[in-house]
Design a protein around this motif. Sequence first.
Motif: not given
Length: 77
Positions: A53-55, A60-63, A71-72
């Motif tokens: 889970l990206r926070l 939570c902005v994406t999975v 992070i990129r």
Amino acid sequence: MTQTVRITDHAILKYLERAHGLDVDAVRRHMSGLAATAVELGAIAVTIESVKLRLRAGVCVTVLKPSWPAIRPERTE
């Protein structure tokens, strides 16, 4: 010739909710509970139940797949 119809994510979610009885609010509560401690600790991501889970700012902005970076990486051009 068969025409291809593009299906939005919103339409897929509503289909699962209305045609198959998916309780979206229950899923939201479940994910929120999984991410709560990570958000309290200021984490940018948490890996739980075979997904990441990206926070961002308590949201939570994406999975992501667990092997994907939260992070990129910086681009080098």
